[in-house]
Each structure stands twice: as structure tokens, then as C-alpha cells.
Write a protein that holds these residues in place. Structure first.
Motif, PDB file in Angstrom:
ATOM      1  N   GLY A 141      39.235  40.358  27.258  1.00  0.00           N
ATOM      2  CA  GLY A 141      39.660  41.752  27.342  1.00  0.00           C
ATOM      3  C   GLY A 141      41.172  41.901  27.233  1.00  0.00           C
ATOM      4  N   GLU A 320      41.035  43.732  32.467  1.00  0.00           N
ATOM      5  CA  GLU A 320      40.242  42.677  33.099  1.00  0.00           C
ATOM      6  C   GLU A 320      40.135  42.848  34.604  1.00  0.00           C
ATOM      7  N   ARG A 324      36.296  47.914  31.307  1.00  0.00           N
ATOM      8  CA  ARG A 324      36.425  48.793  30.154  1.00  0.00           C
ATOM      9  C   ARG A 324      35.930  50.205  30.460  1.00  0.00           C
ATOM     10  N   LYS A 451      33.025  43.627  30.932  1.00  0.00           N
ATOM     11  CA  LYS A 451      34.092  42.821  31.530  1.00  0.00           C
ATOM     12  C   LYS A 451      33.566  41.484  32.041  1.00  0.00           C
TER      13      LYS A 451
END
Length: 463
Positions: A141, A320, A324, A451
Motif C-alpha cells: 500500500g 497501511e 484503503r 490492507k
């Protein structure tokens, strides 16, 4: 034993890839400081000042180039690899700056913008795909979110150069960025997944060793490395099986995973474009002027570019940690609130109310919207799409979604001025706010959190 600095080469490859994004961002931002110069009586073009319509086509042609770049890169990524497809982006970017240097008339500049868009289309196709295939789950990410940050960096650099460097010097400075990529990316191997798809087991293992920090001669590797290599091998068998697996059929595209990923991809691209940020950025000076700001057009652009930079940097730090989905929801909700307040101010002004004491409000709202969008809605849809798409159909679905995104961008940029005329600034802002809230609701109920999850776990979630 796993080496201490196992992620070093992942960062290295991401750095070079993001030089493409910086180059695209600078060429994308070239229009803001350059169009007023080209439309002035002292236009640097031998053919004289350009018209408003010609300026509009210079702006919109970027998006058309992006569509073509996505289609070409989607086709090439599977056949010739991610690395060589990335090189397809850099040549048009170099040529585009040469066109600015030698331009005699507006058609050179339209061609320049088309080539810039082509390079951007390849960049936004290849960067998320390449990074998703080389990065470990724990930092995927973080690395994936650097694409938009790098584009914003290029944008800000262009704004600063446009305000401080003569028009004809700018392309000589910015052409160095794609040239550095051209030289530096030679040392970076293609992704392990691509090599495995091509039945090149040794190359795939060597590539994976490179990205996990092992020397190519080293035989002692960690259990995690061995498991990762075995998962890659699961995607192919002998040469005939590879050829069969690489043939995409309607059955592959009609699986629940592929259908869900395609639907989510299109909706995320619509969220990204119809929230209005990309379109409004082309009218920054107009919006700042309407707010009563005394900032110059170039300074307004620098302020906006700085806000985008800070927002996208925050995204890389939070993606992270927060995930998201929460960032997308927070970003979209914040945009909707900022746009609604902006709309209310503009509507009150249109009705004739005395709003002089609130002349600062549109400037603050616009700045807030750009900042909060840069945390989630602008950078994360590309990362989420790269993680959700099935590996076998990744090139086709990702390329299609990105081409649709560029078409959405063309529509929003070309016709936002028409919306201003039909609905007024207040109506247009309220429309963007409604689109933002629609995107938030879609993310909340339809988009899974990715994630820290492996592609195998994501595939099970999507099935």
C-alpha cells in the motif's frame, strides 16, 4: 535467514517508476502557466497567440492520449513485459518536450499534449501493476500510493518553474527527468509474476531474489521466500499449460471475482473523476479569482499544487495504518462537505446577498477539498483496483478501467466550463458534492478492505 534490507530494491524500482509519474505530472501541469503566455500578444509561437478554443483542445487532448496509452500498454504488458512497456512511456515524454522546444504553431502543442497523455496512460497502467507484483504485502500500500504523490510532485515542480523560469527554458529542465529514468531503469528486472507467466522459472526466481534482497547466487533463502515462489509457480505448469492459462476466455471474465473487480473498478474511476477535482484544477485561477483572492494565477497554482503534495504524502503515511477503505470514505465525505459549503456561498452570492465578510470562504473550501481529495479519492482507486483484479485478467480489466477513467477525465475537463454556464458555480459544486457522496456510499457497501492481505486472500474475498 532474511536480509535486513530486503525491501531496498523494491523501493529502488518504485523510485525509478515514479520518475515517469513526475515527468507526466510536470507535463500535465505545463498548461496552467503556459496558456496565458501563449494567448498573450507576446506569444512565443511564430504563428502568434492561440485562441480560447485552441487552448481548450490543448487541455483536453491530454486525456485522449491517455486512452490510447492505456490500450497500448494493456496489450504490451502481457506480451512484452511490464518493464519494456514502461519504456514505451518514456519515449513520448521526451519527444513531447522536444515539440515544445521546436513548436512553430498550436498543432505542435496539441501533439505534445497527446504524447504527454499517452505517456501518462502507460504510467498509470504500468506503475500500479508493476509495484503490486514486486511489493511485499506489508508495504504494498505504501509503495502503491506513491504514484499520485509523484504526479503531484511533478505538477508542483512545473508550477514553480512556470512562475520563475522563462517559457523556453522549462522544457530543457524537465526533459532530464525521463532521461534519468531511461538510464536508471535498465538495472531493474521485470516482475517475478511476468516471468512466471512466460514459463521462465529461473528468471522469475532471480527477479524475486532481487526484490526480496537476496543475491542471485545465494541458495539459502527463507521459508517465506520459498512459499512465495511456490505460490507464483501455482499460476503456471509446463509450457503448454502456460499458453492455455494465458488465453483469456469469456469464462475468465465472467467469474464472480472478475465481474466484481470490473464493476468496482469502473465505479472507483467514476468516483475519482466526477468528484470534480481533476476538472477544477484546470480552472484554479478562475475559482480563486471568484473568491476575491489577490493571489496571482501562478501563485494560486503553486498553493494548490502544494496542498496536493501534502495530501498525497499523508496518504502514503496513512494507507497501511488506516487502510484503503476508511481513507476513501473520509476523503469523499470531506470533499462533499467542502463542496457543499462552497456551493452555498456561491448561491448566496448569485442571489445578491452581501457575502463580502465571507470572501475567504471559497478559497478555504477549495483548498480543503483539494487537500482531502489527495488523501484518498485521488490516489487510492488505482491502488485498490490493482489489488482487486484477478491475476489472469489483470492486464485486460485494468487497462479497460483505466481507459474508461481517461474518458471520464476528458468529459469532466472538456465540459466543466459548460456546466459552469448551465448550472453556475454553485450548481456545479453541488453536483460534484452529490457525486462524492455517491462514491462514499459505494465504497462503504461494495469495496472490500485489502490492507495487508495477500492476493490469495483477496481472491477468496471477491469470489
Amino acid at each position: 535467514m532474511k536480509p535486513v534490507n530486503s525491501a531496498k530494491n523494491q523501493y529502488l524500482a518504485t523510485f525509478f517508476l515514479n520518475l515517469l509519474a513526475i515527468s507526466y505530472g510536470s507535463s500535465s501541469g505545463w498548461m496552467s502557466p503556459s496558456i496565458p503566455i501563449l494567448q498573450s500578444e507576446n506569444s512565443p509561437l511564430p504563428s502568434g497567440p492561440i485562441s480560447t478554443e485552441e487552448g481548450a483542445w490543448i487541455g483536453a487532448t491530454l486525456c485522449l492520449g491517455g486512452v490510447v496509452g492505456n490500450i497500448v500498454s494493456g496489450w504490451m504488458a502481457d506480451r512484452y513485459g511490464r518493464k519494456w512497456t514502461a519504456y514505451i512511456a518514456v519515449i513520448p515524454q521526451i519527444v513531447s518536450w522536444i515539440l515544445v522546444i521546436v513548436a512553430d504553431n498550436v498543432y505542435y502543442l496539441i501533439a505534445m499534449r497527446f504524447l504527454s497523455g499517452f505517456g501518462g496512460g502507460v504510467c498509470y497502467m504500468i506503475n500500479p501493476m508493476f509495484i503490486a507484483e514486486i511489493a511485499e504485502d506489508r508495504i504494498r500500500g505504501l509503495l502503491g500510493s506513491t504514484l499520485v504523490f509523484s504526479s503531484n510532485l511533478g505538477l508542483l515542480v512545473m508550477y514553480i518553474l512556470g512562475a520563475s523560469v522563462p517559457y523556453h527554458i522549462v522544457p530543457y529542465v524537465l526533459i532530464t527527468v525521463p532521461v534519468v529514468f531511461l538510464i536508471g531503469f535498465i538495472s531493474v528486472p521485470d516482475t517475478p509474476f511476468h516471468y512466471m507467466r512466460q514459463n521462465k522459472y529461473q528468471s522469475s526466481e532471480s527477479s524475486l531474489k532481487f526484490y526480496r534482497g537476496y543475491s542471485s547466487e545465494r541458495e539459502l533463502v527463507s521459508v517465506e521466500f520459498q512459499q512465495e515462489l511456490l505460490r507464483l509457480k501455482d499460476y503456471c505448469g509446463d509450457e503448454k499449460q502456460v499458453a492455455h492459462k494465458n488465453q483469456i476466455t469469456w469464462k475468465d471474465l465472467s467469474t464472480p471475482h472478475a465481474r466484481k473487480a470490473f464493476l468496482i473498478g469502473i465505479c472507483l474511476m467514476a468516483f475519482n473523476q466526477f468528484c470534480g477535482c481533476f476538472a477544477m484544477l484546470n480552472y484554479t485561477a478562475t475559482i480563486f479569482a471568484d473568491s476575491g483572492s489577490t493571489l496571482s494565477a501562478n501563485m494560486s497554482a503553486i498553493v494548490t499544487g502544494s496542498l496536493q503534495m501534502v495530501g498525497s504524502y499523508c496518504s502514503t503515511l496513512l494507507v497501511e495504518r488506516a487502510g484503503r477503505k476508511p481513507l476513501l470514505i473520509l476523503s469523499g465525505t470531506g470533499m462533499a462537505i467542502g463542496l457543499t459549503i462552497f456551493s452555498g456561498y456561491s448561491y448566496a452570492k448569485a442571489l445578491g446577498y452581501d457575502v463580502d465578510s465571507f470572501r475567504w470562504l471559497p478559497l478555504v473550501c477549495f483548498s480543503f477539498v483539494i487537500f482531502i481529495a489527495s488523501i484518498g479519492v485521488l490516489p487510492l482507486p488505482f491502488l485498490v483496483l490493482a489489488e482487486l483484479v484477478p491475476q489472469k485478467t489483470k492486464e485486460l480489466i485494468f487497462s479497460t478501467c483505466m481507459s474508461i477513467s481517461w474518458l471520464f477525465a476528458f468529459i469532466s475537463v472538456k465540459y466543466v466550463a459548460t456546466l459552469f454556464g448551465l448550472l453556475g458555480i454553485h450548481g456545479t459544486m453541488m453536483l460534484f458534492a452529490a457525486c462524492s457522496m455517491s462514491g462514499v456510499l459505494f465504497v462503504a457497501f461494495m469495496v472490500p478492505e485489502t490492507k495487508g492481505k495477500s492476493f490469495d486472500v483477496i481472491a477468496k474475498m471477491m469470489s
